[in-house]
Design an enzyme around this catalytic site. Structure first.
Site, PDB file in Angstrom:
ATOM      1  N   LYS A   9       5.812  -9.352  -4.957  1.00  0.00           N
ATOM      2  CA  LYS A   9       5.588  -8.264  -4.009  1.00  0.00           C
ATOM      3  C   LYS A   9       4.345  -8.553  -3.149  1.00  0.00           C
ATOM      4  O   LYS A   9       3.511  -9.405  -3.510  1.00  0.00           O
ATOM      5  CB  LYS A   9       5.422  -6.955  -4.783  1.00  0.00           C
ATOM      6  CG  LYS A   9       6.674  -6.540  -5.589  1.00  0.00           C
ATOM      7  CD  LYS A   9       6.451  -5.203  -6.291  1.00  0.00           C
ATOM      8  CE  LYS A   9       7.662  -4.768  -7.085  1.00  0.00           C
ATOM      9  NZ  LYS A   9       7.485  -3.396  -7.666  1.00  0.00           N
ATOM     10  N   ASN A 112       2.708  -3.617  -8.666  1.00  0.00           N
ATOM     11  CA  ASN A 112       2.774  -4.261  -9.981  1.00  0.00           C
ATOM     12  C   ASN A 112       3.272  -5.706  -9.897  1.00  0.00           C
ATOM     13  O   ASN A 112       3.939  -6.202 -10.799  1.00  0.00           O
ATOM     14  CB  ASN A 112       3.618  -3.422 -10.946  1.00  0.00           C
ATOM     15  CG  ASN A 112       5.008  -3.154 -10.400  1.00  0.00           C
ATOM     16  OD1 ASN A 112       5.377  -3.661  -9.340  1.00  0.00           O
ATOM     17  ND2 ASN A 112       5.781  -2.356 -11.126  1.00  0.00           N
ATOM     18  N   HIS A 115       8.987  -7.990  -8.856  1.00  0.00           N
ATOM     19  CA  HIS A 115      10.257  -7.301  -9.107  1.00  0.00           C
ATOM     20  C   HIS A 115      11.225  -8.273  -9.754  1.00  0.00           C
ATOM     21  O   HIS A 115      11.248  -9.451  -9.409  1.00  0.00           O
ATOM     22  CB  HIS A 115      10.877  -6.823  -7.777  1.00  0.00           C
ATOM     23  CG  HIS A 115      12.353  -6.500  -7.899  1.00  0.00           C
ATOM     24  ND1 HIS A 115      12.789  -5.276  -8.334  1.00  0.00           N
ATOM     25  CD2 HIS A 115      13.466  -7.256  -7.700  1.00  0.00           C
ATOM     26  CE1 HIS A 115      14.132  -5.289  -8.376  1.00  0.00           C
ATOM     27  NE2 HIS A 115      14.560  -6.475  -7.995  1.00  0.00           N
TER      28      HIS A 115
HETATM   29  N1  UDP Z   1       7.296   2.782  -9.406  1.00  0.00           N
HETATM   30  C1  UDP Z   1       6.184   3.596  -9.222  1.00  0.00           C
HETATM   31  N2  UDP Z   1       5.999   4.668 -10.067  1.00  0.00           N
HETATM   32  C2  UDP Z   1       6.862   4.945 -11.075  1.00  0.00           C
HETATM   33  C3  UDP Z   1       7.979   4.108 -11.261  1.00  0.00           C
HETATM   34  C4  UDP Z   1       8.176   3.042 -10.418  1.00  0.00           C
HETATM   35  O1  UDP Z   1       5.389   3.364  -8.321  1.00  0.00           O
HETATM   36  O2  UDP Z   1       6.638   5.917 -11.818  1.00  0.00           O
HETATM   37  C5  UDP Z   1       7.511   1.644  -8.499  1.00  0.00           C
HETATM   38  C6  UDP Z   1       7.057   0.320  -9.103  1.00  0.00           C
HETATM   39  O3  UDP Z   1       6.585  -0.511  -8.050  1.00  0.00           O
HETATM   40  C7  UDP Z   1       8.352  -0.225  -9.674  1.00  0.00           C
HETATM   41  C8  UDP Z   1       9.343   0.193  -8.598  1.00  0.00           C
HETATM   42  O4  UDP Z   1       8.903   1.501  -8.218  1.00  0.00           O
HETATM   43  O5  UDP Z   1       8.292  -1.629  -9.867  1.00  0.00           O
HETATM   44  C9  UDP Z   1      10.791   0.244  -9.028  1.00  0.00           C
HETATM   45  O6  UDP Z   1      10.889   1.110 -10.137  1.00  0.00           O
HETATM   46  P1  UDP Z   1      11.789   0.695 -11.402  1.00  0.00           P
HETATM   47  O7  UDP Z   1      11.939   1.886 -12.256  1.00  0.00           O
HETATM   48  O8  UDP Z   1      13.031   0.018 -10.918  1.00  0.00           O
HETATM   49  O9  UDP Z   1      10.840  -0.354 -12.171  1.00  0.00           O
HETATM   50  P2  UDP Z   1      10.966  -1.939 -12.383  1.00  0.00           P
HETATM   51  O10 UDP Z   1      12.427  -2.256 -12.522  1.00  0.00           O
HETATM   52  O11 UDP Z   1      10.330  -2.599 -11.190  1.00  0.00           O
HETATM   53  O12 UDP Z   1      10.189  -2.213 -13.636  1.00  0.00           O
HETATM   54 MG    MG Z   2      13.961  -1.784 -11.205  1.00  0.00          MG
END
Ligand code: UDP
Ligand code: MG
Length: 140
Positions: A9, A112, A115
């Protein structure tokens, strides 16, 4: 053989973590099939994260993923999805175990570092979005 779509990212790119992140995947036996640095625009970000539309963090997430260049990759190995998710660690770096990318490099949500696709269906959808017309990527 399974595939996953990985994004370093914009926060990860800005912090100089591209090489480190890719090295972790390569050391774990992933082969790089596609690798591209690109600016993700808002329309693409909205599609990529369509399942999260309406969440309170959605706007901030769109801002974070579009704020600078990202590195998008398609990686391949056996059990690619699960192994990549384990390498990446929990969504919130606060919860991510040491030894995972998010656990080691931190960041504050939504930033974070990386992805990774969460299922084969997600991979197919994401590969179609980021590499449209690249039909070889859909032969799985
Ligand atoms: N995210 C966030 N707050 C939350 C959950 C998700 O900012 O409470 C953001 C974070 O950047 C995350 C992305 O949204 O990586 C996509 O969320 P997902 O639940 O798909 O998490 P991932 O698959 O990336 O672990
Ligand atoms: Mg995800």
């Amino acid at each position: 053989m399974e595939r996953t779509l990985i994004i370093v990212k914009p926060d990860g790119v800005a912090r100089g973590l591209v090489g480190t992140v890719l090295e972790r995947f390569e050391r774990r036996g992933f082969r790089i099939l596609r690798l591209e640095m690109r600016q993700i625009d808002r329309a693409l970000a909205e599609q990529h994260y369509a399942h999260l539309a309406g969440k309170p963090f959605f706007e901030g997430l769109l801002e974070a993923i579009t704020e600078g260049p990202a590195v998008v990759a398609v990686l391949e190995r056996e059990n690619a999805i699960k192994i990549a998710r384990n390498l990446i660690g929990a969504t919130n770096p606060v919860d991510a175990a040491a030894g995972t990318i998010r656990g080691d490099f931190g960041g504050e949500l939504p930033r974070n570092v990386v992805h990774g696709s969460d299922s084969v269906e997600s991979y197919l959808r994401e590969a179609g979005l980021f590499f449209p017309g690249d039909r070889d990527l859909l032969q799985i």
